[in-house]
Design a protein around this motif. Structure first.
Motif, PDB file in Angstrom:
ATOM      1  N   ASP A  55      -2.748   0.149 -23.727  1.00  0.00           N
ATOM      2  CA  ASP A  55      -3.301  -1.409 -24.823  1.00  0.00           C
ATOM      3  C   ASP A  55      -4.560  -1.963 -24.815  1.00  0.00           C
ATOM      4  O   ASP A  55      -5.096  -1.628 -23.985  1.00  0.00           O
ATOM      5  CB  ASP A  55      -2.145  -2.324 -24.417  1.00  0.00           C
ATOM      6  CG  ASP A  55      -0.672  -1.898 -25.010  1.00  0.00           C
ATOM      7  OD1 ASP A  55      -1.009  -0.999 -25.703  1.00  0.00           O
ATOM      8  OD2 ASP A  55      -0.078  -2.040 -24.552  1.00  0.00           O
ATOM      9  N   LYS A  57      -6.420  -5.465 -25.283  1.00  0.00           N
ATOM     10  CA  LYS A  57      -6.124  -6.871 -24.657  1.00  0.00           C
ATOM     11  C   LYS A  57      -7.210  -7.217 -25.145  1.00  0.00           C
ATOM     12  O   LYS A  57      -8.158  -6.707 -24.578  1.00  0.00           O
ATOM     13  CB  LYS A  57      -5.752  -7.011 -23.210  1.00  0.00           C
ATOM     14  CG  LYS A  57      -3.754  -6.945 -23.253  1.00  0.00           C
ATOM     15  CD  LYS A  57      -3.125  -7.144 -21.844  1.00  0.00           C
ATOM     16  CE  LYS A  57      -1.937  -6.654 -21.492  1.00  0.00           C
ATOM     17  NZ  LYS A  57      -1.124  -6.860 -20.901  1.00  0.00           N
ATOM     18  N   TYR A 132      -9.225  -2.123 -23.170  1.00  0.00           N
ATOM     19  CA  TYR A 132      -8.082  -0.840 -22.679  1.00  0.00           C
ATOM     20  C   TYR A 132      -7.269  -1.782 -21.334  1.00  0.00           C
ATOM     21  O   TYR A 132      -8.190  -1.134 -20.375  1.00  0.00           O
ATOM     22  CB  TYR A 132      -8.457   0.213 -22.733  1.00  0.00           C
ATOM     23  CG  TYR A 132      -8.959   0.573 -23.870  1.00  0.00           C
ATOM     24  CD1 TYR A 132      -8.383   0.616 -25.180  1.00  0.00           C
ATOM     25  CD2 TYR A 132     -10.674   0.254 -24.445  1.00  0.00           C
ATOM     26  CE1 TYR A 132      -9.115   1.224 -26.170  1.00  0.00           C
ATOM     27  CE2 TYR A 132     -10.597   1.303 -25.539  1.00  0.00           C
ATOM     28  CZ  TYR A 132      -9.966   1.114 -26.701  1.00  0.00           C
ATOM     29  OH  TYR A 132     -10.060   1.665 -28.060  1.00  0.00           O
ATOM     30  N   TYR A 134      -3.864  -0.764 -19.193  1.00  0.00           N
ATOM     31  CA  TYR A 134      -2.755   0.444 -18.980  1.00  0.00           C
ATOM     32  C   TYR A 134      -1.606  -0.196 -19.273  1.00  0.00           C
ATOM     33  O   TYR A 134      -0.824  -1.471 -19.174  1.00  0.00           O
ATOM     34  CB  TYR A 134      -2.627   1.296 -17.609  1.00  0.00           C
ATOM     35  CG  TYR A 134      -3.180   2.567 -17.307  1.00  0.00           C
ATOM     36  CD1 TYR A 134      -3.222   3.513 -18.352  1.00  0.00           C
ATOM     37  CD2 TYR A 134      -4.035   2.429 -16.350  1.00  0.00           C
ATOM     38  CE1 TYR A 134      -4.041   4.670 -18.109  1.00  0.00           C
ATOM     39  CE2 TYR A 134      -5.623   3.205 -16.858  1.00  0.00           C
ATOM     40  CZ  TYR A 134      -4.943   4.398 -16.984  1.00  0.00           C
ATOM     41  OH  TYR A 134      -6.380   5.670 -17.011  1.00  0.00           O
ATOM     42  N   LYS A 135      -0.805   0.667 -19.699  1.00  0.00           N
ATOM     43  CA  LYS A 135       0.339  -0.148 -20.721  1.00  0.00           C
ATOM     44  C   LYS A 135       1.638  -0.669 -19.397  1.00  0.00           C
ATOM     45  O   LYS A 135       1.814  -1.652 -19.015  1.00  0.00           O
ATOM     46  CB  LYS A 135       1.427   0.582 -21.751  1.00  0.00           C
ATOM     47  CG  LYS A 135       0.693   1.306 -22.605  1.00  0.00           C
ATOM     48  CD  LYS A 135       1.406   1.604 -23.390  1.00  0.00           C
ATOM     49  CE  LYS A 135       1.060   2.450 -25.162  1.00  0.00           C
ATOM     50  NZ  LYS A 135       1.632   2.717 -25.931  1.00  0.00           N
ATOM     51  N   ASN A 136       1.599   0.114 -18.546  1.00  0.00           N
ATOM     52  CA  ASN A 136       2.548  -0.101 -17.343  1.00  0.00           C
ATOM     53  C   ASN A 136       1.834   0.461 -15.542  1.00  0.00           C
ATOM     54  O   ASN A 136       1.393   1.152 -16.582  1.00  0.00           O
ATOM     55  CB  ASN A 136       4.216   0.309 -17.394  1.00  0.00           C
ATOM     56  CG  ASN A 136       4.304   1.624 -18.076  1.00  0.00           C
ATOM     57  OD1 ASN A 136       3.879   3.605 -17.087  1.00  0.00           O
ATOM     58  ND2 ASN A 136       4.900   2.066 -19.401  1.00  0.00           N
ATOM     59  N   TYR A 139       1.840   4.454 -16.686  1.00  0.00           N
ATOM     60  CA  TYR A 139       0.545   4.779 -17.305  1.00  0.00           C
ATOM     61  C   TYR A 139       0.106   5.103 -16.125  1.00  0.00           C
ATOM     62  O   TYR A 139      -1.443   5.773 -15.896  1.00  0.00           O
ATOM     63  CB  TYR A 139       0.172   4.666 -18.186  1.00  0.00           C
ATOM     64  CG  TYR A 139       1.455   5.192 -19.531  1.00  0.00           C
ATOM     65  CD1 TYR A 139       1.031   5.773 -20.147  1.00  0.00           C
ATOM     66  CD2 TYR A 139       1.993   4.588 -19.618  1.00  0.00           C
ATOM     67  CE1 TYR A 139       2.033   6.951 -20.957  1.00  0.00           C
ATOM     68  CE2 TYR A 139       3.067   5.262 -20.967  1.00  0.00           C
ATOM     69  CZ  TYR A 139       2.703   5.884 -21.427  1.00  0.00           C
ATOM     70  OH  TYR A 139       3.685   6.482 -22.336  1.00  0.00           O
TER      71      TYR A 139
END
Length: 222
Positions: A55, A57, A132, A134-136, A139
């Motif tokens: 994602d 941020k 960028y 990581y979403k969780n 990943y």
């Protein structure tokens, strides 16, 4: 981890093709292995090129900056256009009030800069960074070895300058210096300097604002 999986799937495809005697099982196993190899490649490329699994941020950092020239009653933010377009600038200031050397902040390909007028008598550097992440953890575990977590997508650096400061390009700075050198014996200029020093003794901010306004007027009319 995706690299390890890719290598394992390649090995699995090779073993399936070479060692399994039963033809139907060998065909199915080989096709599945190659499909997993292809999927691994797609995921690796998607992560590297399109930041799959990540994602964007935004984070903001605000720090006070100090005048590039200590001897003035007003603050100076110096800059020099860079590149062929001249839209981006390298800024010169001091990172600390007691710094002996100036800081030269140069933009890169992902950074844009701008100057913003603000109230008060302090100048700030506000850095807004889109990166960028990581979403969780899944990943991050899968692609983290790529070392691209917190890769910068874009960055905007805003220099907030109050009315007690003047932002000067190197060209304008040289022009102002030349004009003031020619005015050293001008009675009106001498009178103004005396008055500005008197004001600075009781109201430094007003003296700084007056000086900035005076010098901006000189630049606009020279």
């Amino acid at each position: 981890m995706i690299i390890i999986l890719f290598i394992l799937f390649v090995i699995l495809a090779f073993l399936s093709l070479m060692l399994i005697k039963n033809r139907p099982v060998r065909v199915v196993s080989t096709l599945v292995s190659f499909a997993l190899v292809a999927l691994s490649i797609v995921l690796i490329v998607a992560n590297a090129h399109d930041h799959y699994g990540m994602d964007v941020k935004t984070k903001t950092a605000k720090v006070q900056i100090y005048s590039a020239q200590d001897q003035n009653t007003y603050g100076v933010l110096a800059y020099q256009p860079v590149g062929t377009s001249g839209r981006e600038k390298a800024f010169v200031y001091k990172a600390k009030s007691d710094a002996k050397k100036t800081t030269v902040a140069k933009p890169d390909l992902k950074t844009s800069t701008q100057i913003q007028n603000v109230d008060g008598n302090q100048a700030f550097q506000v850095t807004t960074t889109k990166e960028y992440v990581y979403k969780n953890d899944f990943y991050k575990f899968l692609f983290g070895w790529a070392g691209n977590n917190h890769d910068v997508k874009s960055k905007v650096v805003t220099y907030q300058v109050p009315a007690t400061w003047i932002a000067l390009s190197a060209q304008d700075g040289a022009k102002l210096k030349a004009v003031l050198s020619a005015k050293v014996s001008d009675p009106d200029f001498i009178s103004w300097m005396k008055q500005n020093k008197e004001t600075a003794a009781t109201d430094p901010d007003q003296a700084a604002r007056d000086a900035v306004s005076y010098y901006k007027n000189i630049l606009s009319n020279s």
